[in-house]
Write an enzyme that holds these catalytic residues in place. Sequence first.
Site, mmCIF file in Angstrom:
data_model
loop_
_atom_site.group_PDB
_atom_site.id
_atom_site.type_symbol
_atom_site.label_atom_id
_atom_site.label_comp_id
_atom_site.label_asym_id
_atom_site.label_seq_id
_atom_site.Cartn_x
_atom_site.Cartn_y
_atom_site.Cartn_z
ATOM 1 N N ASP A 300 58.211 58.494 46.841
ATOM 2 C CA ASP A 300 57.299 57.531 46.619
ATOM 3 C C ASP A 300 56.076 58.104 45.789
ATOM 4 O OD1 ASP A 300 55.688 55.285 46.396
ATOM 5 O OD2 ASP A 300 55.333 55.069 48.488
HETATM 6 C C1 BGC Z 1 53.934 52.606 46.741
HETATM 7 C C2 BGC Z 1 55.365 52.126 46.604
HETATM 8 C C3 BGC Z 1 55.570 51.734 45.140
HETATM 9 C C4 BGC Z 1 55.500 52.744 44.423
HETATM 10 C C5 BGC Z 1 55.577 52.490 42.739
HETATM 11 C C6 BGC Z 1 53.524 53.552 45.726
HETATM 12 O O1 BGC Z 1 52.150 53.822 45.578
HETATM 13 O O2 BGC Z 1 53.819 53.193 47.982
HETATM 14 O O3 BGC Z 1 55.512 50.993 47.582
HETATM 15 O O4 BGC Z 1 56.873 51.236 45.189
HETATM 16 O O5 BGC Z 1 53.823 53.167 44.524
HETATM 17 O O6 BGC Z 1 54.668 51.536 42.205
#
Ligand code: BGC
Length: 754
Positions: A300
């Site tokens: 993530d």
């Molecule tokens: C979030 C995710 C998201 C990713 C890409 C992260 O900060 O926790 O849920 O998919 O960013 O945007």
Amino acid sequence: MHSGGHTRRMLLKGVSAGALLSALSPAAARIRMTGSARIEALIAGMSLAEKAGQLSIYSDPVRAYGAVVNPGVVTQGLTEIKARIARGEMVGLFNGVGVALGRALQKVAVEQSRTGIPLIFAADVIHGCRTIFPIPLGEAASFDLDLAERTARAAALEASALGVHWTFAPMVDVARDERWGRVAEGAGEDPWLGEMFARARVRGFQGTDLRDPTRVLACPKHFAAYGAVQGGMEYNTADISDTTLWQVHLPPFKAAFGAGALSTMASFNDIAGVPSTANHHLLTEILRDEWGFKGVVVSDYTSEQEVVAHGYAADERDAVVKSLTAGCDISMQSGLYYKHLPELVQSGQVPIAVVDRAVRRVLEVKQALGLFENPYRSLDPARQVNDIRRPETVALAREAGRKSVVLLRNEGNLLPLAKTATIALIGPAISDRADLPGPWAVFPDVASHVTIEEGFRAAMGSHGALHVARGCDYEAPIEGGIASAVAAAMACDVVVLVAGESAGMSGEAQARVDIGIPPAQLALAEAIAATGKPLVVVLRHGRALALTGAVRNAPAILASWFLGSETGHALADLVFGDAAPQGRLPVSFPQSSGQEPFYYNHRSTGRPQTSDEKDYKARYREVTNAPLYPFGHGLTYAAVVYGETMAKGPLVRDGRMIVWATVANTGNRPCHEVAQLYLHARVASVTQPVRVLRGIRHLDLAPGQVVTVSFDVTEADLAYVHQDLRSFADPGLFDVWIAPSAQGGTSATFAMTD
Ligand code: BGC
């Protein structure tokens, strides 16, 4: 050299797959092979840099589409990205792109790179793409799984029309602490409801054939226990028991994978000291060995880099070793896999087999999407026009908006209002188009959003009169704001006050210590209430709120979350009675912020407060334990009465037992009621919640209509996670309710026998 004849000759001579790849044009290699033969041939012929590139995804730097939703990290220009794609060193991009750029980049990947491996384009399509649906928590309030499947399907249609192959959704974290801003993105506090919505959303995104260019690959996230972050603080640690992990947080993931989701995202948090991204037990032993997951795991947004800050890896290289080895296949945004993997393999710190395993998973997912056969799937300029904001999609957004609103209170049947009334519409959100979609909309078509004021005007036409006043800002007073709002109220028969959070107050990184309405809006509410005019409050929020003062005491309250593109129309449909409210709370409303985490399916404790007794009981000094509005609560414009819950026991293990109750509409309007089945194990070897939801039934009831609603109960409904982590039911006594909420209904008792 690249002729088909040459290829056939080499194949006939038994040339190895890797050599074949090196000798072939990429297109030839792609076209001539299928299935695992193609994947193994590619892997055998790939360089370390090409492999590391297939394990590294980055956000689109161009951003022709899309809002900025993440911190800026490793920003690379388009020229650098194109060069890397041409070298075959990039798996794909996310949150941006679009059809024109997508086609251009895909052409570079398949025609210029040595391997010819197509790119995958991903995006956070969380609750709609161009047309925005209610936030997932709001939609969960519909308790309507078919609706969730249809909105996910419609979101997939629009996303794939913009070139997206893979959505970073659904978010299936069970969230029991409303201070956590990301409650907005999931299905609320209940694991069973979470499972149901997880399945429905995966089905909606993926359909039955991932090669369908109008569908997208789903990515249930964030694996795992992200909803359990301590104190509800974003990115915090989760220190939970194994039984809670298995009984509360893992089931929605298991359900999503069971529905076919072929990817998942490792969560930012650690669980009991081990960051998920580098957690071998989680990503390999549970996910793959036990559950048989065949898809791909993505980190993530720099979470593999963050294992250093967690204190779990010594440096970046150690973080790469630990994350990849644990089972995190793709690095998102940090670039660390790309930077360090080749050298880590050469120095023997990462076995090549571990890299190949991750690459194989990535290529298998690309293959499942049909990208090798059809690299330009979902990159169709005509679809970019035709499949965006189709009339049926916009109509679905309005329907979803209506079905997501919960009528919390309606003293004296103040709602619905007459269209002929003179109405004061007050609050910072009433004409704020940009705020309508809520916290997680990357691609909204803001210009087409219907504000609350526009929705009211469209519904009222020339019948009544609408006076509008902003009153204050979301978190600050405005000069003369209260005075003009009070003047508007005084000139009208009734006030509709829209109060709560702005979109920016919930979602990622928006943890709150006080989940109340900001003081500026409370001051406005007090002043409006002091006019003595009948007051309808419409709440806007990404979480359950702790209501106080004039907002709490308003005779009519609608919980409306963030409803998306059609907010104004959907709210007007309900306020004026063209549609009836039918939503149910997927999260408990506490008496006060200090009670969080506050959820209905808590354990009893040894000193539960069962009456008014105050001393030496599990309670707080200041407030009652009863929720202000319980999980499952939601009124209709009719009056609904439940009869006694009846159970015909005993239930024999492996058998089924019927429970039933009558449900009557004693009002004079039709209504849509959501009957709920709750169970409770009186004695268990791991103490069980006071109630757990195990079933829902949607009932359309005409005035005066009485129906008998029944549910089958089986052992699976009574099963719980034992200390050895096996899930099954113990014989014994159980309570059962058929109820309008987690607090209501009468119970019956039955036994389960072996
Ligand atoms: C979030 C995710 C998201 C990713 C890409 C992260 O900060 O926790 O849920 O998919 O960013 O945007």
